[in-house]
Design a protein around this motif. Structure first.
Motif, PDB file in Angstrom:
ATOM      1  N   GLY A  30     -19.311  -1.194 -25.250  1.00 35.91           N
ATOM      2  CA  GLY A  30     -19.284  -1.057 -26.695  1.00 35.91           C
ATOM      3  C   GLY A  30     -19.320   0.377 -27.152  1.00 35.91           C
ATOM      4  O   GLY A  30     -19.536   1.296 -26.357  1.00 35.91           O
ATOM      5  N   GLU A  31     -19.147   0.533 -28.441  1.00 38.79           N
ATOM      6  CA  GLU A  31     -19.085   1.863 -29.046  1.00 38.79           C
ATOM      7  C   GLU A  31     -20.482   2.503 -29.068  1.00 38.79           C
ATOM      8  O   GLU A  31     -21.483   1.819 -28.911  1.00 38.79           O
ATOM      9  N   PRO A  32     -20.535   3.819 -29.310  1.00 34.56           N
ATOM     10  CA  PRO A  32     -21.830   4.514 -29.361  1.00 34.56           C
ATOM     11  C   PRO A  32     -22.741   3.945 -30.454  1.00 34.56           C
ATOM     12  O   PRO A  32     -22.268   3.564 -31.523  1.00 34.56           O
ATOM     13  N   GLY A  33     -24.016   3.888 -30.148  1.00 38.22           N
ATOM     14  CA  GLY A  33     -25.006   3.488 -31.151  1.00 38.22           C
ATOM     15  C   GLY A  33     -25.046   2.008 -31.448  1.00 38.22           C
ATOM     16  O   GLY A  33     -25.690   1.581 -32.410  1.00 38.22           O
ATOM     17  N   THR A  34     -24.404   1.198 -30.630  1.00 42.91           N
ATOM     18  CA  THR A  34     -24.347  -0.227 -30.953  1.00 42.91           C
ATOM     19  C   THR A  34     -25.488  -1.036 -30.315  1.00 42.91           C
ATOM     20  O   THR A  34     -25.711  -2.177 -30.708  1.00 42.91           O
ATOM     21  N   GLY A  35     -26.193  -0.475 -29.338  1.00 46.20           N
ATOM     22  CA  GLY A  35     -27.336  -1.201 -28.771  1.00 46.20           C
ATOM     23  C   GLY A  35     -27.304  -1.386 -27.264  1.00 46.20           C
ATOM     24  O   GLY A  35     -28.153  -2.096 -26.712  1.00 46.20           O
ATOM     25  N   LYS A  36     -26.377  -0.748 -26.588  1.00 50.56           N
ATOM     26  CA  LYS A  36     -26.248  -0.943 -25.129  1.00 50.56           C
ATOM     27  C   LYS A  36     -27.506  -0.485 -24.384  1.00 50.56           C
ATOM     28  O   LYS A  36     -28.008  -1.182 -23.506  1.00 50.56           O
ATOM     29  N   THR A  37     -27.980   0.695 -24.774  1.00 43.77           N
ATOM     30  CA  THR A  37     -29.181   1.201 -24.095  1.00 43.77           C
ATOM     31  C   THR A  37     -30.393   0.339 -24.447  1.00 43.77           C
ATOM     32  O   THR A  37     -31.187  -0.011 -23.561  1.00 43.77           O
ATOM     33  N   VAL A  38     -30.507  -0.031 -25.702  1.00 40.69           N
ATOM     34  CA  VAL A  38     -31.653  -0.865 -26.108  1.00 40.69           C
ATOM     35  C   VAL A  38     -31.651  -2.196 -25.339  1.00 40.69           C
ATOM     36  O   VAL A  38     -32.688  -2.628 -24.822  1.00 40.69           O
ATOM     37  N   LEU A  39     -30.500  -2.831 -25.203  1.00 35.41           N
ATOM     38  CA  LEU A  39     -30.420  -4.085 -24.440  1.00 35.41           C
ATOM     39  C   LEU A  39     -30.828  -3.850 -22.984  1.00 35.41           C
ATOM     40  O   LEU A  39     -31.526  -4.681 -22.389  1.00 35.41           O
ATOM     41  N   GLY A  71     -41.585   3.458 -26.064  1.00 33.29           N
ATOM     42  CA  GLY A  71     -42.872   3.587 -26.761  1.00 33.29           C
ATOM     43  C   GLY A  71     -42.772   3.087 -28.197  1.00 33.29           C
ATOM     44  O   GLY A  71     -43.684   2.432 -28.708  1.00 33.29           O
ATOM     45  N   ARG A  72     -41.635   3.361 -28.834  1.00 38.65           N
ATOM     46  CA  ARG A  72     -41.403   2.868 -30.195  1.00 38.65           C
ATOM     47  C   ARG A  72     -41.420   1.346 -30.250  1.00 38.65           C
ATOM     48  O   ARG A  72     -41.734   0.742 -31.267  1.00 38.65           O
ATOM     49  N   PHE A  73     -41.027   0.717 -29.142  1.00 37.13           N
ATOM     50  CA  PHE A  73     -41.040  -0.750 -29.081  1.00 37.13           C
ATOM     51  C   PHE A  73     -42.419  -1.287 -28.653  1.00 37.13           C
ATOM     52  O   PHE A  73     -42.588  -2.492 -28.443  1.00 37.13           O
ATOM     53  N   GLY A  74     -43.358  -0.369 -28.440  1.00 37.14           N
ATOM     54  CA  GLY A  74     -44.715  -0.784 -28.080  1.00 37.14           C
ATOM     55  C   GLY A  74     -44.910  -1.012 -26.591  1.00 37.14           C
ATOM     56  O   GLY A  74     -45.871  -1.677 -26.174  1.00 37.14           O
ATOM     57  N   LYS A 198     -23.058  -2.239 -39.532  1.00 36.82           N
ATOM     58  CA  LYS A 198     -23.476  -3.530 -38.973  1.00 36.82           C
ATOM     59  C   LYS A 198     -23.105  -3.574 -37.510  1.00 36.82           C
ATOM     60  O   LYS A 198     -22.071  -3.034 -37.116  1.00 36.82           O
ATOM     61  N   ARG A 199     -23.959  -4.228 -36.732  1.00 39.47           N
ATOM     62  CA  ARG A 199     -23.712  -4.317 -35.292  1.00 39.47           C
ATOM     63  C   ARG A 199     -23.592  -5.777 -34.891  1.00 39.47           C
ATOM     64  O   ARG A 199     -24.240  -6.651 -35.468  1.00 39.47           O
ATOM     65  N   TYR A 200     -22.802  -5.997 -33.855  1.00 41.65           N
ATOM     66  CA  TYR A 200     -22.538  -7.358 -33.390  1.00 41.65           C
ATOM     67  C   TYR A 200     -22.593  -7.406 -31.865  1.00 41.65           C
ATOM     68  O   TYR A 200     -22.341  -6.396 -31.199  1.00 41.65           O
ATOM     69  N   ILE A 220     -31.442  -3.638 -34.779  1.00 44.72           N
ATOM     70  CA  ILE A 220     -32.369  -2.949 -33.888  1.00 44.72           C
ATOM     71  C   ILE A 220     -33.541  -2.503 -34.748  1.00 44.72           C
ATOM     72  O   ILE A 220     -33.353  -1.881 -35.793  1.00 44.72           O
ATOM     73  N   THR A 221     -34.738  -2.900 -34.333  1.00 44.03           N
ATOM     74  CA  THR A 221     -35.939  -2.646 -35.125  1.00 44.03           C
ATOM     75  C   THR A 221     -37.015  -2.081 -34.195  1.00 44.03           C
ATOM     76  O   THR A 221     -36.760  -1.847 -33.018  1.00 44.03           O
ATOM     77  N   ASP A 222     -38.214  -1.922 -34.714  1.00 43.22           N
ATOM     78  CA  ASP A 222     -39.333  -1.472 -33.884  1.00 43.22           C
ATOM     79  C   ASP A 222     -39.747  -2.508 -32.831  1.00 43.22           C
ATOM     80  O   ASP A 222     -40.574  -2.217 -31.975  1.00 43.22           O
ATOM     81  N   ARG A 223     -39.165  -3.684 -32.908  1.00 40.70           N
ATOM     82  CA  ARG A 223     -39.407  -4.678 -31.855  1.00 40.70           C
ATOM     83  C   ARG A 223     -38.234  -4.744 -30.882  1.00 40.70           C
ATOM     84  O   ARG A 223     -38.183  -5.598 -30.013  1.00 40.70           O
TER      85      ARG A 223
HETATM   86  N1  ADP Z   1     -37.228   1.840 -33.486  1.00 39.27           N
HETATM   87  C1  ADP Z   1     -36.031   1.687 -34.041  1.00 39.27           C
HETATM   88  N2  ADP Z   1     -35.875   1.150 -35.254  1.00 39.27           N
HETATM   89  C2  ADP Z   1     -34.673   0.989 -35.804  1.00 39.27           C
HETATM   90  N3  ADP Z   1     -33.514   1.295 -35.197  1.00 39.27           N
HETATM   91  C3  ADP Z   1     -33.594   1.842 -33.986  1.00 39.27           C
HETATM   92  C4  ADP Z   1     -34.828   2.059 -33.321  1.00 39.27           C
HETATM   93  N4  ADP Z   1     -34.565   2.584 -32.121  1.00 39.27           N
HETATM   94  C5  ADP Z   1     -33.237   2.698 -32.043  1.00 39.27           C
HETATM   95  N5  ADP Z   1     -32.638   2.268 -33.147  1.00 39.27           N
HETATM   96  C6  ADP Z   1     -31.190   2.185 -33.424  1.00 39.27           C
HETATM   97  O1  ADP Z   1     -30.520   2.044 -32.197  1.00 39.27           O
HETATM   98  C7  ADP Z   1     -29.443   2.966 -32.131  1.00 39.27           C
HETATM   99  C8  ADP Z   1     -29.239   3.421 -30.696  1.00 39.27           C
HETATM  100  O2  ADP Z   1     -28.947   2.297 -29.918  1.00 39.27           O
HETATM  101  P1  ADP Z   1     -28.541   2.512 -28.395  1.00 39.27           P
HETATM  102  O3  ADP Z   1     -28.863   1.262 -27.677  1.00 39.27           O
HETATM  103  O4  ADP Z   1     -29.175   3.761 -27.881  1.00 39.27           O
HETATM  104  O5  ADP Z   1     -26.976   2.710 -28.532  1.00 39.27           O
HETATM  105  P2  ADP Z   1     -25.864   2.842 -27.379  1.00 39.27           P
HETATM  106  O6  ADP Z   1     -24.977   1.653 -27.539  1.00 39.27           O
HETATM  107  O7  ADP Z   1     -25.134   4.118 -27.689  1.00 39.27           O
HETATM  108  O8  ADP Z   1     -26.585   2.898 -26.068  1.00 39.27           O
HETATM  109  C9  ADP Z   1     -29.829   4.099 -33.003  1.00 39.27           C
HETATM  110  O9  ADP Z   1     -28.684   4.753 -33.500  1.00 39.27           O
HETATM  111  C10 ADP Z   1     -30.651   3.429 -34.096  1.00 39.27           C
HETATM  112  O10 ADP Z   1     -29.772   2.989 -35.118  1.00 39.27           O
END
Ligand code: ADP
Ligand code: MG
Length: 241
Positions: A30-39, A71-74, A198-200, A220-223
Motif C-alpha cells: 500500500g501507499e505511504p501512511g496507510t497503516g502497513k507498519t501499524v498492522l 508506546g503510544r499504543f500502550g 481516509k484509509r482502507y 489508526i488511533t491510540d489503540r
Molecule cells: N497514535 C496514533 N493516533 C492516531 N494516528 C496515528 C497514531 N500513530 C500513527 N498514526 C497514523 O498512522 C500513520 C502511519 O501509519 P504507518 O503504519 O506507519 O504507515 P505506512 O503504511 O507508511 O507504514 C500516521 O501517518 C498517522 O496518521
C-alpha cells in the motif's frame, strides 16, 4: 489441518476464519501512511503476548521510533528485547549487532537466521518492513529476491509479513515480485474524501481461507488499527490511481 495465528487485530482475525495460517508469507502492500507498519506492529505485539519468537526488520524508521510508536499504543516491548524480540535496524551502524550494513538480500537473510538462532526454538513471527527497500535500485530483481527470501526463510518455519511500498510517483508496487510469491496479500488504500484522508484495507488473497472479500474503511488511533465498516468503494485497477 491449518493452524491459524492471530494478527493482533481481532476484527481482522474474524475476516480470516480466525487468523493467518501458520507458516504463510503474507505481502502487506500500500501507499505511504496507510497503516502497513501499524498492522505489522500488531502482529509482533500479539507474538510477544503469545510467547512467540519475533523478529522485526526495519528499513524505514529506526528502532527507537518503532518503540515510541508502540508506546503510544500502550505496549512496552523493552523487557522482551533479546528474549522474545529482536529488532534488526538497517539504519544503524556496524557497532550495533542487530543492523545490516547494506541493503543486500543475502545479508538480510543471514541476519534473520542469526536472530532466529539467538532467540531459540519456538513458533516464530517475522516482519520485513520493508522488503521493497532491498530492490529499490534494481526493481527487476524483485521477483527473484522474493523467491529467495521465501525459499530460504520458509524452511525456518516463520509466519511472515513482507511489507512492500508503492513508488509514490507512479503508484506501481515495487513489490510486484512479492505479491506473486505470497500466500496472502493484504492491501491498503487511501483516498481523500471531503478534504479528509481516509484509509482502507482489503484481504486480496489468503490461500486456504474463505476470507472476507469486502474493502473496509480503517482508522489508526491510540489503540492502533481499528477496522470500521465495509466501504462502497470501486477501484478498477489496484496498483495505479
Ligand atoms: N497514535 C496514533 N493516533 C492516531 N494516528 C496515528 C497514531 N500513530 C500513527 N498514526 C497514523 O498512522 C500513520 C502511519 O501509519 P504507518 O503504519 O506507519 O504507515 P505506512 O503504511 O507508511 O507504514 C500516521 O501517518 C498517522 O496518521
Ligand atoms: Mg511503514
Amino acid at each position: 489441518m491449518v493452524t491459524r495465528i492471530s494478527t493482533g487485530v481481532h476484527s481482522l482475525d474474524a475476516m480470516l476464519e480466525g487468523g493467518v495460517p501458520e507458516g504463510f508469507f503474507i505481502a502487506i502492500v500500500g501507499e505511504p501512511g496507510t497503516g502497513k507498519t501499524v498492522l505489522s506492529l500488531h502482529f509482533i505485539h500479539q507474538g510477544i503476548v503469545d510467547g512467540d519468537k519475533c523478529i522485526y526488520v526495519t528499513t524505514e524508521e529506526d528502532r527507537e521510533s518503532l518503540l515510541d510508536q508502540v508506546g503510544r499504543f500502550g505496549w512496552n516491548w523493552e523487557p522482551f528485547i533479546g528474549k522474545r524480540l529482536i529488532i534488526i535496524d538497517a539504519l544503524k551502524g556496524q557497532e550495533d549487532p542487530w543492523s545490516i550494513q547494506d541493503m543486500d538480500i543475502e545479508l538480510l537473510i543471514s541476519k534473520v537466521i542469526e536472530a532466529k538462532k539467538a532467540l531459540g526454538y519456538g513458533r516464530s513471527r517475522l516482519v520485513i518492513d520493508s522488503i521493497s527497500a532491498f530492490w529499490l535500485e534494481k526493481p527487476a530483481m524483485a521477483r527473484k529476491y522474493s523467491y529467495l527470501v521465501k525459499r530460504v526463510l520458509g524452511k525456518w518455519g516463520f509466519t511472515a509479513y513482507l511489507v512492500s511500498q508503492y513508488a509514490v510517483t507512479t503508484m506501481f508496487a515495487f513489490g510486484w515480485g512479492v505479491e506473486h510469491i505470497a500466500d496472502g496479500v493484504i492491501r491498503f488504500r487511501r483516498k481523500i474524501s471531503g478534504g479528509v484522508l481516509k484509509r482502507y484495507l482489503m484481504i486480496e488473497k489468503m490461500r486456504n481461507t474463505r476470507h472476507d472479500k469486502r474493502i473496509y474503511e480503517i482508522d489508526i488511533t491510540d489503540r492502533g488499527l481499528v477496522i470500521l465498516n465495509p466501504a462502497d468503494l470501486d477501484i478498477e485497477h489496484v496498483t495505479s490511481i
